[in-house]
Design a protein around this motif. Structure first.
Motif, short mmCIF file in Angstrom:
data_model
loop_
_atom_site.label_atom_id
_atom_site.label_comp_id
_atom_site.label_asym_id
_atom_site.label_seq_id
_atom_site.Cartn_x
_atom_site.Cartn_y
_atom_site.Cartn_z
N SER A 14 -4.54 7.60 -30.41
CA SER A 14 -2.85 7.79 -31.53
C SER A 14 -1.86 8.31 -30.40
N SER A 15 -1.91 8.60 -29.25
CA SER A 15 -1.61 9.03 -28.02
C SER A 15 -1.61 9.57 -26.54
N GLY A 16 -1.30 9.85 -26.09
CA GLY A 16 -1.80 10.10 -24.79
C GLY A 16 -2.66 9.30 -24.26
N ILE A 17 -3.62 9.96 -22.97
CA ILE A 17 -4.57 8.54 -22.27
C ILE A 17 -5.15 7.78 -23.57
N GLY A 18 -5.16 7.93 -24.54
CA GLY A 18 -5.76 7.15 -25.46
C GLY A 18 -4.91 5.98 -26.23
N TYR A 19 -4.40 6.34 -26.18
CA TYR A 19 -3.59 5.52 -26.69
C TYR A 19 -2.64 4.76 -25.75
N SER A 35 -8.76 6.72 -33.78
CA SER A 35 -8.41 7.86 -34.60
C SER A 35 -8.04 8.77 -33.88
N GLY A 36 -7.39 9.65 -34.76
CA GLY A 36 -6.38 10.70 -34.63
C GLY A 36 -5.88 11.92 -35.47
N GLN A 37 -5.78 12.59 -35.07
CA GLN A 37 -5.92 14.25 -36.29
C GLN A 37 -4.36 13.62 -36.59
N GLU A 39 -0.65 12.38 -38.85
CA GLU A 39 0.17 11.01 -39.59
C GLU A 39 0.40 9.93 -38.28
N ARG A 40 1.19 10.11 -37.04
CA ARG A 40 1.22 9.45 -36.31
C ARG A 40 0.41 8.38 -35.78
N VAL A 41 -1.05 8.12 -35.72
CA VAL A 41 -2.10 7.46 -35.91
C VAL A 41 -1.64 5.96 -36.20
N LEU A 87 -14.51 6.72 -25.74
CA LEU A 87 -15.18 7.94 -26.34
C LEU A 87 -14.24 8.69 -25.79
N ASN A 88 -12.63 9.27 -25.46
CA ASN A 88 -11.84 10.05 -25.47
C ASN A 88 -10.91 11.17 -25.88
N VAL A 89 -11.35 11.32 -27.06
CA VAL A 89 -10.63 11.99 -28.03
C VAL A 89 -11.09 13.62 -26.98
N GLY A 90 -10.72 14.38 -26.89
CA GLY A 90 -10.32 16.26 -26.65
C GLY A 90 -9.29 16.67 -26.49
N SER A 139 -13.73 12.00 -19.11
CA SER A 139 -14.49 12.83 -18.83
C SER A 139 -13.41 14.01 -18.05
N SER A 140 -13.02 14.09 -16.65
CA SER A 140 -11.92 14.23 -16.23
C SER A 140 -12.89 15.36 -15.04
N LEU A 141 -11.69 15.10 -13.79
CA LEU A 141 -11.48 16.13 -12.70
C LEU A 141 -12.20 17.44 -12.56
N PRO A 183 -9.73 11.65 -14.76
CA PRO A 183 -8.27 11.57 -14.34
C PRO A 183 -8.18 12.69 -13.84
N GLY A 184 -7.28 12.90 -13.44
CA GLY A 184 -6.67 14.47 -12.81
C GLY A 184 -5.87 14.68 -13.80
N ALA A 185 -4.94 15.64 -13.43
CA ALA A 185 -3.92 15.82 -14.41
C ALA A 185 -2.79 14.79 -14.99
N THR A 186 -2.75 14.46 -16.09
CA THR A 186 -2.00 13.62 -16.55
C THR A 186 -1.68 13.82 -16.98
N ASN A 187 -0.11 12.90 -17.45
CA ASN A 187 1.50 13.70 -18.22
C ASN A 187 0.85 13.22 -19.47
N SER A 188 0.55 13.72 -20.08
CA SER A 188 0.53 13.52 -21.56
C SER A 188 1.00 15.07 -21.85
N ASP A 189 0.64 15.49 -23.96
CA ASP A 189 1.08 16.10 -24.08
C ASP A 189 -0.36 17.60 -23.67
N PHE A 190 -1.09 17.02 -23.32
CA PHE A 190 -2.85 17.56 -23.17
C PHE A 190 -2.20 19.63 -23.30
N1 LIG Z 1 -4.50 14.86 -20.29
C1 LIG Z 1 -5.47 15.73 -18.58
O1 LIG Z 1 -4.21 16.14 -17.43
C2 LIG Z 1 -6.29 14.94 -18.76
C3 LIG Z 1 -6.78 14.93 -17.26
C4 LIG Z 1 -8.34 14.73 -18.03
C5 LIG Z 1 -8.92 14.69 -18.88
N2 LIG Z 1 -8.46 14.78 -19.91
C6 LIG Z 1 -9.13 13.67 -20.91
O2 LIG Z 1 -8.49 13.17 -21.58
C7 LIG Z 1 -8.57 13.23 -22.81
C8 LIG Z 1 -7.63 12.48 -23.61
O3 LIG Z 1 -5.94 13.29 -23.10
P1 LIG Z 1 -4.74 13.55 -23.34
O4 LIG Z 1 -4.33 13.69 -22.09
O5 LIG Z 1 -4.37 11.69 -23.90
O6 LIG Z 1 -4.36 14.60 -24.46
P2 LIG Z 1 -3.60 14.57 -25.52
O7 LIG Z 1 -2.47 13.73 -25.62
O8 LIG Z 1 -3.31 16.00 -26.23
O9 LIG Z 1 -4.07 13.65 -26.54
C9 LIG Z 1 -5.04 13.74 -27.25
C10 LIG Z 1 -5.36 13.05 -28.47
O10 LIG Z 1 -7.14 13.34 -28.82
C11 LIG Z 1 -6.27 13.22 -30.68
N3 LIG Z 1 -7.07 14.85 -31.00
C12 LIG Z 1 -6.71 16.04 -30.61
N4 LIG Z 1 -7.44 16.69 -31.52
C13 LIG Z 1 -7.80 15.80 -32.85
C14 LIG Z 1 -8.75 16.10 -33.85
N5 LIG Z 1 -9.47 17.60 -33.87
N6 LIG Z 1 -9.22 15.27 -34.56
C15 LIG Z 1 -8.83 13.59 -34.61
N7 LIG Z 1 -8.11 13.90 -33.33
C16 LIG Z 1 -7.76 14.39 -32.39
C17 LIG Z 1 -4.79 13.28 -30.59
O11 LIG Z 1 -4.48 13.09 -32.39
P3 LIG Z 1 -2.79 12.36 -32.35
O12 LIG Z 1 -2.05 12.14 -31.67
O13 LIG Z 1 -2.77 13.00 -34.05
O14 LIG Z 1 -2.72 14.87 -32.62
C18 LIG Z 1 -4.33 12.15 -29.51
O15 LIG Z 1 -4.72 10.80 -29.95
C19 LIG Z 1 -9.62 13.82 -23.45
O16 LIG Z 1 -10.53 14.11 -23.57
C20 LIG Z 1 -8.77 15.05 -22.22
O17 LIG Z 1 -9.46 15.96 -21.51
C21 LIG Z 1 -6.57 14.68 -20.15
#
Ligand SMILES: NC(=O)c1ccc[n+]([C@@H]2O[C@H](COP(=O)([O-])OP(=O)(O)OC[C@H]3O[C@@H](n4cnc5c(N)ncnc54)[C@H](OP(=O)(O)O)[C@@H]3O)[C@@H](O)[C@H]2O)c1
Length: 262
Positions: A14-19, A35-37, A39-41, A87-90, A139-141, A183-190
């Motif tokens: 629904s957002s970030g790298i997964g979207y 999938s997402g947690q 409503e924005r999904v 399998l992206n959620v994390g 996974s991740s760096l 991924p290395g550090a990436t510009n999402s809400d993570f």
């Molecule tokens: N960003 C980085 O720097 C980075 C670097 C290396 C690896 N990663 C990995 O990349 C993957 C995606 O990360 P991202 O950066 O895209 O993070 P993100 O922007 O925070 O997005 C997380 C996604 O997971 C969903 N989510 C979170 N908690 C959930 C829950 N309890 N149940 C269902 N869905 C849930 C969110 O849904 P909503 O949209 O509804 O919130 C969103 O779709 C993760 O596995 C992370 O470990 C990220």
């Protein structure tokens, strides 16, 4: 609805790298289930439909058994083969282990580790009898270094990387490929969601572009290679250097970037 387009399933799509990954698949003619947690999904699915494919949104909590199983039931109710599963959620969690709330750490493990195994089980048992399919595990760096002040997160991603490489070998002759995206550090809400706003990771401006990371993940899973580091040349070089740098050195360097500033 299309029965002719292939189907890609993306957890946390629904957002970030997964979207961005969902956009990659939609742009290449896949219908997508995301999938997402929150409503924005549903809004995200509407945007993906704008790319000319069908998008199936499902809201569920990936930290619970029922949430993971519920998304898989939602997918199987589509009565279509899953061609690609991502399998992206994390989630992340910053801060000192001594201070952090155990419940938050157990939730992280539930999503990043337990949920990954759970969803992979369903996907593998769906794909192997068909003799085809592709799996991408995000996974991740961080899997290549100790991660002080993200002391549970990094190990959860190391699990994902090793799990992907292990499963890949088991499925070598099955027609199902497994690929890991690091991924290395990436510009999402993570990092904001992980409570890391007061660290170097609080600033998104220097990070890798999530569109680039997703494109690299898409290409890797379609090519069926074992893993790809997501990000720019410096990120890829960091992954290479991490293979030969002592763990203690990497840990000290990482702490400089992840230690919360008071
Ligand atoms: N960003 C980085 O720097 C980075 C670097 C290396 C690896 N990663 C990995 O990349 C993957 C995606 O990360 P991202 O950066 O895209 O993070 P993100 O922007 O925070 O997005 C997380 C996604 O997971 C969903 N989510 C979170 N908690 C959930 C829950 N309890 N149940 C269902 N869905 C849930 C969110 O849904 P909503 O949209 O509804 O919130 C969103 O779709 C993760 O596995 C992370 O470990 C990220």
């Amino acid at each position: 609805m299309s029965d002719t387009r292939p189907l890609a399933v993306i957890t946390g799509g629904s957002s970030g790298i997964g979207y961005e990954l969902a956009k990659q698949f939609a742009g290449h003619g896949y219908d997508v289930a995301i999938s997402g947690q929150s409503e924005r999904v549903f809004d995200s699915a509407e945007s993906l439909r704008g790319l000319g494919v069908e998008a199936y949104p499902h809201r569920a909590d990936a930290a619970t058994y029922d949430g993971v199983e519920g998304f898989w039931t939602f997918v199987t109710d589509l009565a279509r083969p899953v061609d690609v599963a991502v399998l992206n959620v994390g989630i992340g969690l910053g801060g000192a282990f001594v201070d952090n709330d155990l419940d938050d750490e157990l939730t992280l493990i539930a999503i990043n580790v337990t949920g990954t195994v759970h969803f992979a089980k369903r996907v593998v048992q769906h794909m192997v009898p068909r003799g085809e399919g592709r799996i991408l595990i995000v996974s991740s760096l961080s899997a290549t270094t100790p991660t002080p002040y993200e002391t549970v997160y990094g190990p959860s991603k190391a699990f994902g990387f090793s799990f992907a490489e292990s499963l890949r070998e088991e499925l070598r002759d099955s027609g199902v490929s497994v690929t890991a995206l690091l991924p290395g550090a990436t510009n999402s809400d993570f990092h904001a969601n992980a409570g890391m706003g007061s660290t170097d990771f609080g600033d998104n401006s220097w990070k890798n572009d999530k569109t680039l990371v997703a494109a690299q993940g898409y290409e890797a899973v379609i090519a069926g290679i074992d893993h790809v580091v997501g990000g720019d040349d410096a990120t890829k070089q960091e992954a290479i250097d991490n293979r030969t740098t002592p763990e203690t050195v990497k840990a000290a360097r990482m702490a400089e970037k992840t230690r919360p500033r008071s």
